[in-house]
Design an enzyme around this catalytic site. Structure first.
Site, PDB file in Angstrom:
ATOM      1  N   ASP A  12       0.739  -1.156  -0.049  1.00  0.00           N
ATOM      2  CA  ASP A  12      -0.316   0.478   0.371  1.00  0.00           C
ATOM      3  C   ASP A  12       0.112   1.336  -0.301  1.00  0.00           C
ATOM      4  O   ASP A  12       0.182   1.976   0.526  1.00  0.00           O
ATOM      5  CB  ASP A  12      -0.455  -0.119   0.910  1.00  0.00           C
ATOM      6  CG  ASP A  12      -1.256  -1.382   1.149  1.00  0.00           C
ATOM      7  OD1 ASP A  12      -2.345  -1.650   0.224  1.00  0.00           O
ATOM      8  OD2 ASP A  12      -1.977  -1.492   2.104  1.00  0.00           O
ATOM      9  N   LYS A  15       1.796   2.116  -5.023  1.00  0.00           N
ATOM     10  CA  LYS A  15       2.413   1.746  -6.326  1.00  0.00           C
ATOM     11  C   LYS A  15       1.311   1.617  -7.627  1.00  0.00           C
ATOM     12  O   LYS A  15       2.157   1.797  -8.658  1.00  0.00           O
ATOM     13  CB  LYS A  15       2.327  -0.001  -6.582  1.00  0.00           C
ATOM     14  CG  LYS A  15       3.597  -0.560  -4.901  1.00  0.00           C
ATOM     15  CD  LYS A  15       4.018  -1.529  -5.100  1.00  0.00           C
ATOM     16  CE  LYS A  15       2.404  -2.280  -4.298  1.00  0.00           C
ATOM     17  NZ  LYS A  15       1.950  -1.801  -2.824  1.00  0.00           N
ATOM     18  N   ASN A  37      -5.151 -10.100  -3.185  1.00  0.00           N
ATOM     19  CA  ASN A  37      -4.362  -9.659  -1.769  1.00  0.00           C
ATOM     20  C   ASN A  37      -4.452  -8.150  -2.181  1.00  0.00           C
ATOM     21  O   ASN A  37      -4.243  -7.550  -1.425  1.00  0.00           O
ATOM     22  CB  ASN A  37      -3.898 -10.207  -1.008  1.00  0.00           C
ATOM     23  CG  ASN A  37      -2.398 -10.712  -1.880  1.00  0.00           C
ATOM     24  OD1 ASN A  37      -2.583 -10.733  -3.527  1.00  0.00           O
ATOM     25  ND2 ASN A  37      -1.380 -11.118  -1.152  1.00  0.00           N
ATOM     26  N   GLY A  39      -4.400  -4.434  -4.006  1.00  0.00           N
ATOM     27  CA  GLY A  39      -5.486  -3.656  -3.794  1.00  0.00           C
ATOM     28  C   GLY A  39      -4.826  -1.980  -4.399  1.00  0.00           C
ATOM     29  O   GLY A  39      -4.235  -1.983  -3.706  1.00  0.00           O
ATOM     30  N   HIS A  40      -4.897  -1.773  -5.917  1.00  0.00           N
ATOM     31  CA  HIS A  40      -3.579  -1.344  -5.923  1.00  0.00           C
ATOM     32  C   HIS A  40      -5.564   0.663  -7.145  1.00  0.00           C
ATOM     33  O   HIS A  40      -5.884   0.028  -7.591  1.00  0.00           O
ATOM     34  CB  HIS A  40      -3.231  -1.451  -7.205  1.00  0.00           C
ATOM     35  CG  HIS A  40      -2.023  -2.836  -7.506  1.00  0.00           C
ATOM     36  ND1 HIS A  40      -1.465  -2.970  -7.442  1.00  0.00           N
ATOM     37  CD2 HIS A  40      -1.580  -2.673  -5.248  1.00  0.00           C
ATOM     38  CE1 HIS A  40      -0.858  -3.984  -7.463  1.00  0.00           C
ATOM     39  NE2 HIS A  40      -0.746  -3.479  -5.504  1.00  0.00           N
ATOM     40  N   GLN A 234       2.120  -6.094  -3.018  1.00  0.00           N
ATOM     41  CA  GLN A 234       2.707  -6.322  -1.627  1.00  0.00           C
ATOM     42  C   GLN A 234       4.211  -5.480  -1.528  1.00  0.00           C
ATOM     43  O   GLN A 234       4.228  -4.426  -1.886  1.00  0.00           O
ATOM     44  CB  GLN A 234       3.010  -7.616  -1.595  1.00  0.00           C
ATOM     45  CG  GLN A 234       1.708  -7.925  -1.201  1.00  0.00           C
ATOM     46  CD  GLN A 234       1.088  -8.774  -1.978  1.00  0.00           C
ATOM     47  OE1 GLN A 234       1.838  -9.313  -3.134  1.00  0.00           O
ATOM     48  NE2 GLN A 234      -0.507  -8.636  -2.776  1.00  0.00           N
TER      49      GLN A 234
HETATM   50  P1  GDP Z   1      -1.101  -0.258  -3.850  1.00  0.00           P
HETATM   51  O1  GDP Z   1      -1.415  -0.858  -3.443  1.00  0.00           O
HETATM   52  O2  GDP Z   1       0.853   0.312  -3.021  1.00  0.00           O
HETATM   53  O3  GDP Z   1      -1.408   0.641  -4.708  1.00  0.00           O
HETATM   54  O4  GDP Z   1      -1.727   0.961  -2.411  1.00  0.00           O
HETATM   55  P2  GDP Z   1      -2.961   1.893  -2.322  1.00  0.00           P
HETATM   56  O5  GDP Z   1      -4.064   2.065  -3.490  1.00  0.00           O
HETATM   57  O6  GDP Z   1      -3.327   0.109  -1.392  1.00  0.00           O
HETATM   58  O7  GDP Z   1      -2.584   2.536  -0.861  1.00  0.00           O
HETATM   59  C1  GDP Z   1      -2.263   3.863  -1.422  1.00  0.00           C
HETATM   60  C2  GDP Z   1      -3.213   4.839  -1.552  1.00  0.00           C
HETATM   61  O8  GDP Z   1      -2.658   5.588  -1.373  1.00  0.00           O
HETATM   62  C3  GDP Z   1      -4.691   4.462  -2.571  1.00  0.00           C
HETATM   63  O9  GDP Z   1      -6.205   5.228  -1.984  1.00  0.00           O
HETATM   64  C4  GDP Z   1      -4.249   5.913  -3.339  1.00  0.00           C
HETATM   65  O10 GDP Z   1      -4.998   6.583  -4.152  1.00  0.00           O
HETATM   66  C5  GDP Z   1      -3.136   7.004  -2.552  1.00  0.00           C
HETATM   67  N1  GDP Z   1      -2.186   7.638  -2.914  1.00  0.00           N
HETATM   68  C6  GDP Z   1      -0.832   7.082  -3.901  1.00  0.00           C
HETATM   69  N2  GDP Z   1      -0.440   8.451  -3.531  1.00  0.00           N
HETATM   70  C7  GDP Z   1      -0.880   9.425  -3.152  1.00  0.00           C
HETATM   71  C8  GDP Z   1       0.117  10.038  -2.791  1.00  0.00           C
HETATM   72  O11 GDP Z   1       1.432  11.225  -2.870  1.00  0.00           O
HETATM   73  N3  GDP Z   1      -1.209  11.702  -1.570  1.00  0.00           N
HETATM   74  C9  GDP Z   1      -1.811  10.462  -0.857  1.00  0.00           C
HETATM   75  N4  GDP Z   1      -2.603  11.756  -0.389  1.00  0.00           N
HETATM   76  N5  GDP Z   1      -2.519   9.313  -1.431  1.00  0.00           N
HETATM   77  C10 GDP Z   1      -1.928   9.174  -2.513  1.00  0.00           C
HETATM   78  P1  IMO Z   2      -0.920  -4.119  -2.099  1.00  0.00           P
HETATM   79  O1  IMO Z   2      -0.623  -4.937  -3.333  1.00  0.00           O
HETATM   80  C1  IMO Z   2      -1.050  -4.549   2.577  1.00  0.00           C
HETATM   81  C2  IMO Z   2      -1.262  -8.504   3.820  1.00  0.00           C
HETATM   82  C3  IMO Z   2      -1.884  -9.022   4.823  1.00  0.00           C
HETATM   83  C4  IMO Z   2      -0.934  -9.831   5.877  1.00  0.00           C
HETATM   84  C5  IMO Z   2      -0.297 -10.596   4.931  1.00  0.00           C
HETATM   85  C6  IMO Z   2      -0.786 -11.202   4.296  1.00  0.00           C
HETATM   86  O2  IMO Z   2      -1.958  -3.905  -2.064  1.00  0.00           O
HETATM   87  O3  IMO Z   2      -0.143  -3.665  -1.694  1.00  0.00           O
HETATM   88  P2  IMO Z   2      -2.402 -12.792   2.116  1.00  0.00           P
HETATM   89  O4  IMO Z   2      -3.768 -12.431   2.149  1.00  0.00           O
HETATM   90  O5  IMO Z   2      -1.180 -12.045   0.945  1.00  0.00           O
HETATM   91  O6  IMO Z   2      -1.760 -14.089   3.065  1.00  0.00           O
HETATM   92  O7  IMO Z   2      -1.731 -11.675   3.554  1.00  0.00           O
HETATM   93  O8  IMO Z   2       0.009  -9.968   3.893  1.00  0.00           O
HETATM   94  N1  IMO Z   2      -1.212  -7.673   2.502  1.00  0.00           N
HETATM   95  C7  IMO Z   2      -0.500  -6.649   1.956  1.00  0.00           C
HETATM   96  N2  IMO Z   2      -0.509  -5.239   2.787  1.00  0.00           N
HETATM   97  N3  IMO Z   2      -1.041  -4.709   0.831  1.00  0.00           N
HETATM   98  C8  IMO Z   2      -0.987  -5.930  -0.095  1.00  0.00           C
HETATM   99  O9  IMO Z   2      -0.949  -5.320  -0.715  1.00  0.00           O
HETATM  100  C9  IMO Z   2      -1.065  -6.654   0.684  1.00  0.00           C
HETATM  101  N4  IMO Z   2      -0.990  -8.146   0.622  1.00  0.00           N
HETATM  102  C10 IMO Z   2      -1.202  -8.822   1.557  1.00  0.00           C
HETATM  103  O10 IMO Z   2      -2.192  -7.748   5.735  1.00  0.00           O
HETATM  104  O11 IMO Z   2      -0.769  -9.071   6.603  1.00  0.00           O
HETATM  105 MG    MG Z   3      -2.891  -1.654  -1.874  1.00  0.00          MG
END
Ligand code: GDP
Ligand code: IMO
Ligand code: MG
Length: 450
Positions: A12, A15, A37, A39-40, A234
């Site tokens: 998270d 990416k 697993n 969530g982008h 991840q």
């Molecule tokens: P990922 O799993 O690495 O792709 O990240 P996620 O999408 O799960 O979580 C990142 C969250 O931060 C999302 O809601 C994005 O829209 C948001 N985000 C990404 N870059 C930035 C940033 O520079 N500032 C803010 N405020 N939010 C961001």
């Molecule tokens: P993105 O791609 C954050 C964490 C879970 C748990 C551990 C193992 O959005 O960054 P799993 O279901 O993979 O066996 O869970 O890894 N986890 C993540 N945490 N971002 C993710 O993906 C994750 N995918 C798995 O919360 O601690």
């Molecule tokens: Mg994510």
């Protein structure tokens, strides 16, 4: 060339936002590990897309590959593709025939194992996403997995199910002592029902021409001069080899995984750029240590709440509130070494604006010793005391204006923070995230221009 995007911390890091941004210059976007697993989030002109399996480049219409290293829940994939089509997009996603399939029994087993671990008081529950990721990789390594190619051939599919399913049923009934009959989970262990459902999925994959020999396909695209972007899911510290075992996911998000999980040779991947995505503070969803966690007293908890609210730190997949901590440089040093970062992108710099204080962990103290990187065991990492440096804070700023004007328009204290970080990990900053939207990024270097 290739560009590999890797999470530097615990997932998270944002990416998806960078894959989307640089995906415009890519011809193919490849997921090489993990499954739903992930969530982008991609935000384009205010429209938000949350993607679990479809590679983030799909929002721009770039071909997306789910490589052999992924574990694929085809039902999630179809739902996601159908939803995107309803929103007017036309994602072109191909799935490696060597990728493993997440079967319904894998999800059930994921849930049962977590429940058992939670009940035994040993504190071993991982807090997985419950998507069946671990059990599917176990079966892959145990040579009893079902692969995408098996779905295309009903006889092979039946053979595989007849071998694997009785073992799974025995695990649930004899090892975990649960009775499956009269349970709504029973269908997940019924060979005929599974065969019918997954043979139909195989037909859809074949009809839509969605399967691919990932290695062969990527090799050809690479030789033709196409730009290939690897989208890590991840993060480094939940990598099964390099992360905080056992509080990890079951795959290799680190850059080496891109070659193994796609079939494009390691020299091709290694010849390209590897960019670590960094969140300017830490978030963790799930269990496991977090030395810089803001949970020591009411003041810290209030600060964590403030950051959580401002940064929208609630899991994309499960909605769980994310745990919050200060930026941890030992973690980043480890990430930069394991993946060999050529650059980093630092996100969420806007979220830290307006805080009363700002700390960065520069090292740890453990049993009277100073450490500059993460110890190899969870026990030792848990006992680490962070050593902090306090840096100047900055005031809130207009993200769009700063993104447009460029790096020098960032507040001076924010630039100092970024320079400090880059210096400590000896890696240049390629981009700075100042908001979720594609345009809210200050770009210093486009890796595809390198
Ligand atoms: P990922 O799993 O690495 O792709 O990240 P996620 O999408 O799960 O979580 C990142 C969250 O931060 C999302 O809601 C994005 O829209 C948001 N985000 C990404 N870059 C930035 C940033 O520079 N500032 C803010 N405020 N939010 C961001
Ligand atoms: P993105 O791609 C954050 C964490 C879970 C748990 C551990 C193992 O959005 O960054 P799993 O279901 O993979 O066996 O869970 O890894 N986890 C993540 N945490 N971002 C993710 O993906 C994750 N995918 C798995 O919360 O601690
Ligand atoms: Mg994510």
């Amino acid at each position: 060339m290739t560009l590999t995007i890797v999470g530097s911390q615990l997932g998270d890091e944002g990416k998806g936002a960078l894959v989307d941004r640089w995906g415009g210059d890519a011809d193919v976007v490849v997921r090489y590990q993990g499954g739903d697993n992930a969530g982008h989030t991609v935000v384009e002109g205010g429209a938000e897309y949350k993607l679990s399996l479809v590679p983030s480049g799909a929002v721009r219409g770039t071909v997306g590959i789910l490589g052999n290293g992924c574990v694929v829940n085809p039902k999630t994939l179809f739902t996601e593709i159908d939803d995107l089509r309803e929103r007017g997009l036309d994602p072109d996603v191909r799935v490696a025939r060597r990728a493993h399939v997440i079967m319904p029994y894998h999800r059930v087993l994921d849930g049962i194992e977590e429940e058992v671990k939670a009940d035994d008081d040993a504190g071993d529950a991982v807090g997985t996403t419950g998507r069946g990721i671990g059990p599917t990789y176990e079966d892959k390594a145990g040579r009893r997995g079902v692969r995408i190619a098996d779905l295309l051939d009903p006889d092979t599919l039946r053979e595989k199910l007849e071998y694997a399913v009785p073992q799974k049923r025995a695990l649930v009934e004899d090892v975990y002592g649960l009775e499956l009959d009269d349970d709504d989970r029973a269908a997940a262990f019924d060979v005929d029902a599974l065969h019918e459902e997954f043979a139909a999925i195989g037909e859809r994959l074949a009809d839509e021409g969605m399967t691919v020999n990932s290695s062969d396909y990527l090799h050809r695209r690479f030789e033709a001069g196409d730009e290939i972007l690897f989208e890590g899911a991840q993060g480094t510290h939940i990598d099964v080899d390099h992360g905080n075992y056992p509080f990890v996911t079951s795959s290799n998000p680190t850059a080496g995984g891109a070659a193994v999980g796609s079939g494009l040779g390691v020299t091709r991947v290694g010849d390209g750029e590897v960019v670590g995505i960094v969140k300017a503070y830490l978030s963790r969803v799930g269990e496991g240590p977090l030395p810089t966690e803001l949970d020591g007293d009411a003041d810290e908890e209030a600060l964590a709440d403030e950051i959580r609210e401002k940064g929208g730190e609630f899991g994309t997949v499960t909605g769980r509130p994310r745990r919050i901590g200060w930026l941890d440089l030992p973690m980043l040093r480890h990430a930069a070494r394991v993946s060999g970062f050529t650059g980093v992108a630092v996100n969420h710099v806007d979220v830290l604006a307006g805080l009363d204080e700002l700390k960065v962990c520069t090292g740890y103290e453990l049993d009277g010793e100073e450490l500059d990187t993460v110890p190899t065991t969870t026990d030792r990492w848990e006992r680490c005391e962070p050593v902090y440096e306090t840096l100047d804070t900055w005031e809130p700023f207009d993200s769009s204006a700063v993104a447009e004007a460029g790096y020098d328009a960032l507040p001076e204290a924010a630039r100092d923070y970024l320079a400090f970080l880059a210096d400590e990990i000896d890696t240049p900053i390629y981009a700075v995230g100042v908001g979720p939207d594609r345009e809210e990024t200050v770009e210093l270097t486009n890796p595809f221009d390198e």
